[in-house]
Write a protein that holds these residues in place. Sequence first.
Motif, short mmCIF file in Angstrom:
data_model
loop_
_atom_site.label_atom_id
_atom_site.label_comp_id
_atom_site.label_asym_id
_atom_site.label_seq_id
_atom_site.Cartn_x
_atom_site.Cartn_y
_atom_site.Cartn_z
N VAL A 140 0.35 3.43 5.67
CA VAL A 140 0.66 2.03 5.96
C VAL A 140 0.35 1.15 4.76
O VAL A 140 1.11 0.24 4.41
CB VAL A 140 -0.13 1.57 7.20
CG1 VAL A 140 0.05 0.06 7.42
CG2 VAL A 140 0.32 2.32 8.44
N GLY A 141 -0.78 1.43 4.08
CA GLY A 141 -1.14 0.65 2.90
C GLY A 141 -0.11 0.79 1.79
O GLY A 141 0.21 -0.18 1.11
N THR A 143 3.10 1.49 2.26
CA THR A 143 4.35 0.86 2.72
C THR A 143 4.30 -0.65 2.59
O THR A 143 5.27 -1.29 2.19
CB THR A 143 4.64 1.25 4.18
OG1 THR A 143 4.65 2.68 4.29
CG2 THR A 143 5.98 0.69 4.62
N THR A 144 3.14 -1.24 2.92
CA THR A 144 3.01 -2.70 2.92
C THR A 144 2.53 -3.26 1.59
O THR A 144 2.46 -4.47 1.43
CB THR A 144 2.03 -3.13 4.02
OG1 THR A 144 0.74 -2.53 3.77
CG2 THR A 144 2.53 -2.71 5.39
N GLY A 146 -0.49 -2.89 0.44
CA GLY A 146 -1.90 -3.26 0.58
C GLY A 146 -2.79 -2.04 0.54
O GLY A 146 -3.63 -1.84 1.43
N SER A 285 -3.72 -2.39 11.01
CA SER A 285 -3.00 -1.93 9.82
C SER A 285 -1.49 -1.98 10.00
O SER A 285 -0.75 -1.90 9.03
CB SER A 285 -3.42 -0.50 9.47
OG SER A 285 -4.80 -0.43 9.22
N GLY A 286 -1.03 -2.09 11.25
CA GLY A 286 0.39 -2.18 11.50
C GLY A 286 1.04 -0.90 11.97
O GLY A 286 2.27 -0.79 12.01
#
Length: 406
Positions: A140-141, A143-144, A146, A285-286
């Motif tokens: 997720v980090g 992809t975003t 972050g 985190s989404g």
Amino acid sequence: MAHFKYKTRNPSGQLLEGVIDADTPQIAAQMLANRGLIPISIQPTLINTDVMEQFYRWQALRSLNLTDLILFSRQMYSLTKAGVPLIRSLRSLSESTRNKALTEALKNILKRLESGSSLSQAMMQQGKIFSPLYVSIINVGETTGGLDQAFAQLAYYLEREKETQSRIKSAFRYPSMVLSAIGIALMMVNIYVIPSFKSVFEKAHSDLPWQTELLITISDYSVAYWPHIGVGLIGLFWLVTSFINTPSGRLLWDRMLLRIPIIGSIVERATMERFSRSFAMILHSGVPLIQGIMMVSDAIGNTYVGSKLAKMRIGIEKGDSISRMARSTQLFPSLVLQMIMVGEETGNISDMLVEVADFYELEIDAELKNLATSIEPILIVIIGMMVLVLALGIFLPMWNLSSAMH
């Protein structure tokens, strides 16, 4: 991962030979090209692995703990936040990390990054080091954009997990030491003390009480068959361990842990705290809700509770709310269910789950403080029964002998 022997030429035309680890020859060629080398030949090869080297790797993997992962996550957060390139950061940490298993994992991750894989894909291949939960947060980090915040969240989560484990271990240290001392004392009495008294009683040719006969019988059996007893105990331990490692055995064992008096409630609360905190991190985190529930239910450390939580996914997929499915598991108290309902109504369920985790943390602290108070009477009864049996078995015939002499 396979080994390939390669021949390449560098930009100046110099011939270079060596061995590289990769999944396929194509990936090996890509890795060499990324180093600025021109592959000439790539052939599969076998490398003789030393038995001692395998043992050291196994030992390093066993010694890997949460502290190593916390330190790695904190360092990666600082490096990525400072804008240091990812490959440079991982190479620096692979050279400074003390644990050999983590060092080897980072080197393998570097090789996969050089072949074009993403960080989460490379970490996924190191399943013994990085859990699916860890890899998903990193994904997720990436992809975003972050990645630094993903490492920060993981470091915070692992720190809280370590605190909970440390509190539980320290609380169980005292009763474990007492029970171990009782076991050692019984073994010493059986092997050394009772045989000494047995020779005295045999010379007296007097009738012995049943308590003494019982102690002598147990002692004789222990002295005569101690190799068989040792092998039997080792075999029993191996059978139980093998059964627990099966899916059905693990499910039964985890269910039994929750029903042990005093200890079961602590295990349940610790499991639910881990679920709430990790689920909150996943949602924050989404990660999609359904995927997050399945991921967390597999990572909480108790398959029985995980199987109940996994049923939440089925109901949510059918349109039920999280609070209703949480109620159906019969794991959460009413206060926690109300907090989840508030989170659903306000659309901020991740923060409410953090509150739930804090609630369970306070509950665990309270139960751990009362653990010694609850277990001490049980230990005193066990020690008292042991002393009573020994006193009756040894001193009763001595009293009879002294009265007969008078």
